[in-house]
Scaffold this motif. Structure first.
Motif, PDB file in Angstrom:
ATOM      1  N   GLY A  74       4.019  -2.108  25.775  1.00 36.80           N
ATOM      2  CA  GLY A  74       3.068  -1.255  26.175  1.00 36.80           C
ATOM      3  C   GLY A  74       2.321  -0.164  25.473  1.00 36.80           C
ATOM      4  N   LEU A  75       2.756  -0.425  24.121  1.00 43.15           N
ATOM      5  CA  LEU A  75       2.355   0.792  23.068  1.00 43.15           C
ATOM      6  C   LEU A  75       1.399   0.261  22.198  1.00 43.15           C
ATOM      7  N   PRO A  76       0.642   1.193  21.791  1.00 44.92           N
ATOM      8  CA  PRO A  76      -0.304   0.757  20.479  1.00 44.92           C
ATOM      9  C   PRO A  76       0.495   0.762  19.343  1.00 44.92           C
ATOM     10  N   LEU A  77      -0.072  -0.010  18.540  1.00 41.55           N
ATOM     11  CA  LEU A  77       0.601  -0.635  17.208  1.00 41.55           C
ATOM     12  C   LEU A  77      -0.325  -0.206  15.890  1.00 41.55           C
ATOM     13  N   VAL A  78       0.312   0.609  14.844  1.00 43.56           N
ATOM     14  CA  VAL A  78      -0.822   0.937  13.919  1.00 43.56           C
ATOM     15  C   VAL A  78       0.098   0.437  12.671  1.00 43.56           C
ATOM     16  N   GLN A  79      -0.493  -0.349  11.984  1.00 45.08           N
ATOM     17  CA  GLN A  79       0.048  -1.337  10.795  1.00 45.08           C
ATOM     18  C   GLN A  79      -0.517  -0.910   9.571  1.00 45.08           C
ATOM     19  N   VAL A  80       0.362  -0.883   8.601  1.00 48.17           N
ATOM     20  CA  VAL A  80       0.003  -0.437   7.220  1.00 48.17           C
ATOM     21  C   VAL A  80       0.569  -1.559   6.181  1.00 48.17           C
ATOM     22  N   ASP A  85       0.176   1.086  -4.883  1.00 48.42           N
ATOM     23  CA  ASP A  85      -0.826   2.162  -4.829  1.00 48.42           C
ATOM     24  C   ASP A  85      -0.788   3.045  -3.558  1.00 48.42           C
ATOM     25  N   THR A  86       0.020   2.787  -2.432  1.00 47.88           N
ATOM     26  CA  THR A  86       0.133   3.353  -1.180  1.00 47.88           C
ATOM     27  C   THR A  86       0.813   4.693  -1.494  1.00 47.88           C
ATOM     28  N   SER A  87       0.286   5.868  -1.405  1.00 44.28           N
ATOM     29  CA  SER A  87       0.398   7.071  -1.620  1.00 44.28           C
ATOM     30  C   SER A  87       0.896   7.744  -0.133  1.00 44.28           C
ATOM     31  N   ALA A  88       1.406   9.079  -0.341  1.00 42.25           N
ATOM     32  CA  ALA A  88       1.550   9.971   1.001  1.00 42.25           C
ATOM     33  C   ALA A  88       0.123  10.146   1.284  1.00 42.25           C
ATOM     34  N   SER A  89      -0.764  10.448   0.819  1.00 43.27           N
ATOM     35  CA  SER A  89      -2.337  10.929   1.155  1.00 43.27           C
ATOM     36  C   SER A  89      -2.574   9.638   2.145  1.00 43.27           C
ATOM     37  N   GLY A 107      -4.713  10.134   8.564  1.00 47.01           N
ATOM     38  CA  GLY A 107      -4.341   8.743   8.207  1.00 47.01           C
ATOM     39  C   GLY A 107      -3.591   8.179   9.385  1.00 47.01           C
ATOM     40  N   PRO A 108      -3.210   6.820   8.897  1.00 50.08           N
ATOM     41  CA  PRO A 108      -2.449   5.781   9.946  1.00 50.08           C
ATOM     42  C   PRO A 108      -1.304   6.529  10.512  1.00 50.08           C
ATOM     43  N   LEU A 109      -0.324   7.041   9.471  1.00 49.89           N
ATOM     44  CA  LEU A 109       0.911   7.534  10.176  1.00 49.89           C
ATOM     45  C   LEU A 109       0.753   8.646  10.901  1.00 49.89           C
ATOM     46  N   THR A 110      -0.032   9.601  10.491  1.00 53.99           N
ATOM     47  CA  THR A 110      -0.426  10.898  11.381  1.00 53.99           C
ATOM     48  C   THR A 110      -0.999  10.534  12.839  1.00 53.99           C
ATOM     49  N   SER A 111      -1.852   9.393  12.663  1.00 57.51           N
ATOM     50  CA  SER A 111      -2.573   9.177  14.022  1.00 57.51           C
ATOM     51  C   SER A 111      -1.363   8.568  15.027  1.00 57.51           C
ATOM     52  N   ALA A 112      -0.365   7.795  14.504  1.00 55.26           N
ATOM     53  CA  ALA A 112       0.525   7.021  15.224  1.00 55.26           C
ATOM     54  C   ALA A 112       1.570   8.238  15.710  1.00 55.26           C
ATOM     55  N   VAL A 113       1.795   9.182  14.895  1.00 56.46           N
ATOM     56  CA  VAL A 113       2.725  10.444  15.179  1.00 56.46           C
ATOM     57  C   VAL A 113       2.010  11.424  16.496  1.00 56.46           C
ATOM     58  N   ARG A 114       0.943  11.562  16.270  1.00 54.62           N
ATOM     59  CA  ARG A 114       0.091  12.417  17.132  1.00 54.62           C
ATOM     60  C   ARG A 114      -0.103  11.553  18.537  1.00 54.62           C
ATOM     61  N   HIS A 115      -0.232  10.494  18.642  1.00 50.65           N
ATOM     62  CA  HIS A 115      -0.771   9.728  19.813  1.00 50.65           C
ATOM     63  C   HIS A 115       0.438   8.925  20.266  1.00 50.65           C
ATOM     64  N   ASP A 130       6.173   9.125  -3.083  1.00 51.77           N
ATOM     65  CA  ASP A 130       5.780  10.482  -2.330  1.00 51.77           C
ATOM     66  C   ASP A 130       5.752   9.910  -0.912  1.00 51.77           C
ATOM     67  N   ALA A 131       5.529   8.757  -0.542  1.00 49.40           N
ATOM     68  CA  ALA A 131       5.088   8.116   0.632  1.00 49.40           C
ATOM     69  C   ALA A 131       6.664   8.151   1.364  1.00 49.40           C
ATOM     70  N   THR A 132       7.719   7.693   0.407  1.00 51.20           N
ATOM     71  CA  THR A 132       8.999   7.846   1.155  1.00 51.20           C
ATOM     72  C   THR A 132       9.233   9.297   1.629  1.00 51.20           C
ATOM     73  N   VAL A 133       8.981  10.150   0.909  1.00 50.91           N
ATOM     74  CA  VAL A 133       9.540  11.704   0.970  1.00 50.91           C
ATOM     75  C   VAL A 133       9.065  11.880   2.414  1.00 50.91           C
ATOM     76  N   VAL A 134       7.677  11.751   2.778  1.00 50.62           N
ATOM     77  CA  VAL A 134       6.980  12.160   3.891  1.00 50.62           C
ATOM     78  C   VAL A 134       7.684  11.705   5.268  1.00 50.62           C
ATOM     79  N   ILE A 135       8.244  10.519   5.015  1.00 49.62           N
ATOM     80  CA  ILE A 135       8.697   9.881   6.456  1.00 49.62           C
ATOM     81  C   ILE A 135      10.234  10.473   6.761  1.00 49.62           C
ATOM     82  N   HIS A 136      11.062  11.124   5.970  1.00 49.84           N
ATOM     83  CA  HIS A 136      12.263  11.569   6.268  1.00 49.84           C
ATOM     84  C   HIS A 136      12.312  12.485   7.242  1.00 49.84           C
TER      85      HIS A 136
END
Length: 285
Positions: A74-80, A85-89, A107-115, A130-136
């Motif tokens: 019963g959860l929303p799903l944010v897919q990327v 070319d996918t960057s942290a931004s 961005g999509p990750l931020t929206s998923a984290v917030r909500h 740089d995308a790998t670094v932000v998820i740690h």
């Protein structure tokens, strides 16, 4: 089920249509056939909010599994869909400019984290470093996300769950997950389903009878024997479903196989011809 879920999320004085994740909620159960205990294992990881890594070949059902689990929980799903070319931004968000000045867009990750969504980063190893670094910080007990451009640290919503996937067969040494990242995740291995299950999946999703699905699955099995002998990957369950749907829609079987199976599988003319010969052996009679 969806209505009751939205009522729980949206208080009476805030209509459900204002739910920021409404566009990411699945309204119908995605078809998924469990092969083993993957559903129970995912639920166990989700209860503890342990980040999940899914490994397996293209088209074997990883994405459908995540969709099914989002619906089941019963959860929303944010897919990327990640690429080189996918960057942290791209994941975090950025400042944009209008006539009134600058404003921030999550961005999509931020929206998923917030909500409180499941965030599925498909083929994550293809993304920039740089995308790998932000998820740690999201993959340990901190469960935080740093928006350095805003000077904001977000504590993940209790329902947030991070899931990434990749296809080990396609990764060069430069594109492998580092141990420092890999060991932040629990993991599930995926592969193509056993024959009887794959026939049922192709028949159900392709809308064809089991006899026709059996022929398509046999072609796929033959193609998978060519892996490493001119073919990077055997035919996936996904493309078998495409071929089945084309046949159900009225396209001749050999034409459907050429369109969905043999031509897309390789740029090598001999490999394409071999695959089409498999199809002719099954559908010419």
């Amino acid at each position: 089920m969806l209505d009751s879920l939205q009522q729980k999320i949206a208080p009476d004085n805030h209509p459900a249509q204002h739910d920021p994740m409404v566009g990411h909620r699945l309204t119908e159960e995605p078809y998924f056939r469990a092969i083993g205990d993957e559903v129970n294992l995912f639920e166990a990881a989700h209860r503890l909010r342990l980040p999940m890594l899914l490994k397996g070949p293209t088209g074997c059902g990883k994405t459908r599994f995540v969709e099914h689990m989002a619906w089941r929980l019963g959860l929303p799903l944010v897919q990327v869909a990640c690429n080189e070319d996918t960057s942290a931004s791209d994941l975090l968000g950025r400042f944009l400019l209008n006539r009134d000045g600058t404003y921030w867009v999550d961005g999509p990750l931020t929206s998923a984290v917030r909500h409180g969504a499941i965030c599925y980063l498909d083929e994550f190893v293809e993304a920039r470093q740089d995308a790998t670094v932000v998820i740690h910080p999201l993959t340990d007990e901190r469960r935080t996300l740093l928006l350095d451009r805003k000077g904001e640290v977000i504590q993940a919503h209790p329902d947030f769950h991070l899931v990434i996937s990749y296809n080990p067969g396609y990764q060069s040494e430069m594109k492998r997950l580092k141990p420092s990242t890999r060991q932040r995740f629990v993991a599930l291995d995926f592969d193509f389903p056993p024959t009887s299950d794959e026939i049922e999946i192709v028949a159900a999703e392709g809308g064809v009878d089991p006899a026709l699905a059996t022929r398509l699955v046999d072609i796929a099995h033959r193609s998978r024997q060519l892996k490493g002998n001119g073919l990077d990957e055997g035919l996936s369950t996904r493309v078998l479903i495409y071929a089945a749907r084309l046949m159900r829609d009225g396209l001749l079987p050999l034409s459907a196989c050429r369109l969905a199976l043999s031509t897309p599988a390789s740029d090598d003319a001999e490999i394409c011809t071999a695959l089409q010969n498999f199809a002719e052996a099954h559908f010419s009679a």
